[in-house]
Write a protein that holds these residues in place. Structure first.
Motif, mmCIF file in Angstrom:
data_model
loop_
_atom_site.group_PDB
_atom_site.id
_atom_site.type_symbol
_atom_site.label_atom_id
_atom_site.label_comp_id
_atom_site.label_asym_id
_atom_site.label_seq_id
_atom_site.Cartn_x
_atom_site.Cartn_y
_atom_site.Cartn_z
ATOM 1 N N GLY A 1 16.699 -30.638 -19.944
ATOM 2 C CA GLY A 1 17.870 -30.886 -20.758
ATOM 3 C C GLY A 1 18.020 -32.371 -21.011
ATOM 4 N N ASP A 2 19.256 -32.771 -21.336
ATOM 5 C CA ASP A 2 19.528 -34.189 -21.535
ATOM 6 C C ASP A 2 20.829 -34.558 -20.841
ATOM 7 O OD1 ASP A 2 21.714 -33.574 -23.303
ATOM 8 O OD2 ASP A 2 20.300 -33.366 -24.940
ATOM 9 N N ALA A 3 21.213 -35.805 -20.923
ATOM 10 C CA ALA A 3 22.392 -36.278 -20.193
ATOM 11 C C ALA A 3 23.664 -35.559 -20.636
ATOM 12 C CB ALA A 3 22.547 -37.789 -20.362
ATOM 13 N N THR A 4 23.721 -35.149 -21.884
ATOM 14 C CA THR A 4 24.888 -34.438 -22.394
ATOM 15 C C THR A 4 24.895 -32.976 -21.961
ATOM 16 O OG1 THR A 4 24.865 -35.878 -24.321
ATOM 17 C CG2 THR A 4 26.162 -33.869 -24.498
ATOM 18 N N PHE A 5 23.711 -32.375 -21.870
ATOM 19 C CA PHE A 5 23.612 -30.954 -21.550
ATOM 20 C C PHE A 5 22.430 -30.701 -20.607
ATOM 21 C CE2 PHE A 5 22.485 -26.488 -22.714
ATOM 22 C CZ PHE A 5 23.633 -25.895 -22.218
ATOM 23 N N GLY B 1 20.545 -27.391 -12.264
ATOM 24 C CA GLY B 1 21.491 -28.002 -11.331
ATOM 25 C C GLY B 1 21.030 -29.335 -10.775
ATOM 26 N N PHE B 2 19.753 -29.459 -10.487
ATOM 27 C CA PHE B 2 19.245 -30.715 -9.927
ATOM 28 C C PHE B 2 19.340 -31.841 -10.959
ATOM 29 C CE2 PHE B 2 16.877 -27.497 -7.401
ATOM 30 C CZ PHE B 2 17.426 -27.792 -6.169
ATOM 31 N N SER B 3 18.957 -31.534 -12.195
ATOM 32 C CA SER B 3 19.072 -32.532 -13.258
ATOM 33 C C SER B 3 20.533 -32.927 -13.466
ATOM 34 C CB SER B 3 18.486 -31.985 -14.565
ATOM 35 O OG SER B 3 17.085 -31.804 -14.455
ATOM 36 N N ALA B 4 21.418 -31.941 -13.459
ATOM 37 C CA ALA B 4 22.846 -32.219 -13.633
ATOM 38 C C ALA B 4 23.372 -33.125 -12.531
ATOM 39 C CB ALA B 4 23.635 -30.905 -13.660
ATOM 40 N N ARG B 5 22.914 -32.909 -11.327
ATOM 41 C CA ARG B 5 23.382 -33.723 -10.195
ATOM 42 C C ARG B 5 22.929 -35.179 -10.334
ATOM 43 N NH1 ARG B 5 27.434 -34.546 -7.025
ATOM 44 N NH2 ARG B 5 26.843 -35.224 -4.971
ATOM 45 N N VAL B 6 21.694 -35.402 -10.731
ATOM 46 C CA VAL B 6 21.200 -36.773 -10.908
ATOM 47 C C VAL B 6 22.005 -37.474 -12.008
ATOM 48 C CG1 VAL B 6 19.226 -38.232 -11.498
ATOM 49 C CG2 VAL B 6 18.890 -36.220 -10.057
ATOM 50 N N VAL B 7 22.232 -36.788 -13.115
ATOM 51 C CA VAL B 7 23.025 -37.357 -14.206
ATOM 52 C C VAL B 7 24.430 -37.691 -13.707
ATOM 53 C CG1 VAL B 7 24.143 -36.815 -16.415
ATOM 54 C CG2 VAL B 7 21.714 -36.299 -16.077
ATOM 55 N N GLN B 8 25.028 -36.786 -12.940
ATOM 56 C CA GLN B 8 26.378 -37.004 -12.409
ATOM 57 C C GLN B 8 26.434 -38.256 -11.539
ATOM 58 O OE1 GLN B 8 27.672 -34.001 -9.614
ATOM 59 N NE2 GLN B 8 29.831 -34.340 -10.115
ATOM 60 N N VAL C 1 25.560 -46.482 -14.126
ATOM 61 C CA VAL C 1 24.205 -46.968 -14.367
ATOM 62 C C VAL C 1 23.736 -46.497 -15.745
ATOM 63 C CG1 VAL C 1 21.804 -46.813 -13.588
ATOM 64 C CG2 VAL C 1 23.658 -46.911 -11.913
ATOM 65 N N PRO C 2 23.367 -47.423 -16.627
ATOM 66 C CA PRO C 2 22.775 -46.987 -17.895
ATOM 67 C C PRO C 2 21.373 -46.428 -17.636
ATOM 68 C CG PRO C 2 22.881 -49.386 -17.784
ATOM 69 C CD PRO C 2 23.523 -48.860 -16.532
ATOM 70 N N PHE C 3 21.051 -45.338 -18.307
ATOM 71 C CA PHE C 3 19.745 -44.715 -18.089
ATOM 72 C C PHE C 3 19.295 -43.999 -19.347
ATOM 73 C CE2 PHE C 3 22.973 -41.673 -16.948
ATOM 74 C CZ PHE C 3 22.497 -40.435 -17.360
ATOM 75 N N ALA C 4 17.986 -43.807 -19.439
ATOM 76 C CA ALA C 4 17.378 -43.050 -20.525
ATOM 77 C C ALA C 4 16.851 -41.743 -19.954
ATOM 78 C CB ALA C 4 16.238 -43.843 -21.155
ATOM 79 N N THR C 5 16.744 -40.742 -20.816
ATOM 80 C CA THR C 5 16.222 -39.453 -20.373
ATOM 81 C C THR C 5 15.134 -38.964 -21.318
ATOM 82 O OG1 THR C 5 17.833 -38.135 -21.631
ATOM 83 C CG2 THR C 5 18.451 -38.791 -19.386
ATOM 84 N N ASP C 6 14.318 -38.080 -20.786
ATOM 85 C CA ASP C 6 13.375 -37.333 -21.609
ATOM 86 C C ASP C 6 13.472 -35.882 -21.150
ATOM 87 O OD1 ASP C 6 11.353 -36.397 -23.247
ATOM 88 O OD2 ASP C 6 10.014 -38.064 -22.821
#
Length: 91
Positions: free
Chosen positions: A24-28, A32-39, A46-51
């Motif tokens: 997914g991405d930072a918005t969606f 669960g693991f990805s969501a937790r890291v984004v949270q 912290v500004p960050f980029a995603t792929d």
């Protein structure tokens, strides 16, 4: 000449001090693991980029090969080491 997937990943990491390979991405976030890291990153400001590895099968497999780690999310953080940091007892 075509860029390899490893070169593409390295270029993303080099260009972004905090780079997150996730489902997914930072918005969606789509796991669960990805969501937790984004949270956590958002909470810390912290500004960050995603792929989004789900959108690109080459990245999905390529990041696993690049890191020799079988799962995502994978977070890459550029850490700068300077002699000033060492002088201050930080390095």
């Amino acid at each position: 000449m075509a860029e390899t997937i490893a070169q593409r990943i390295q270029a993303q990491i080099d260009a972004n001090p905090v780079m997150l390979y996730m489902k997914g991405d930072a918005t969606f976030p789509q796991c669960g693991f990805s969501a937790r890291v984004v949270q956590v990153l958002k909470h810390l400001g912290v500004p960050f980029a995603t792929d989004n590895v789900l959108a690109d099968p080459e990245i999905r497999q390529g990041i696993k090969d690049f890191s020799n780690w079988p799962t995502v999310p994978q977070l890459y953080i550029c850490l700068l080491y300077t002699s000033d940091a060492a002088d201050e007892g930080l390095g």
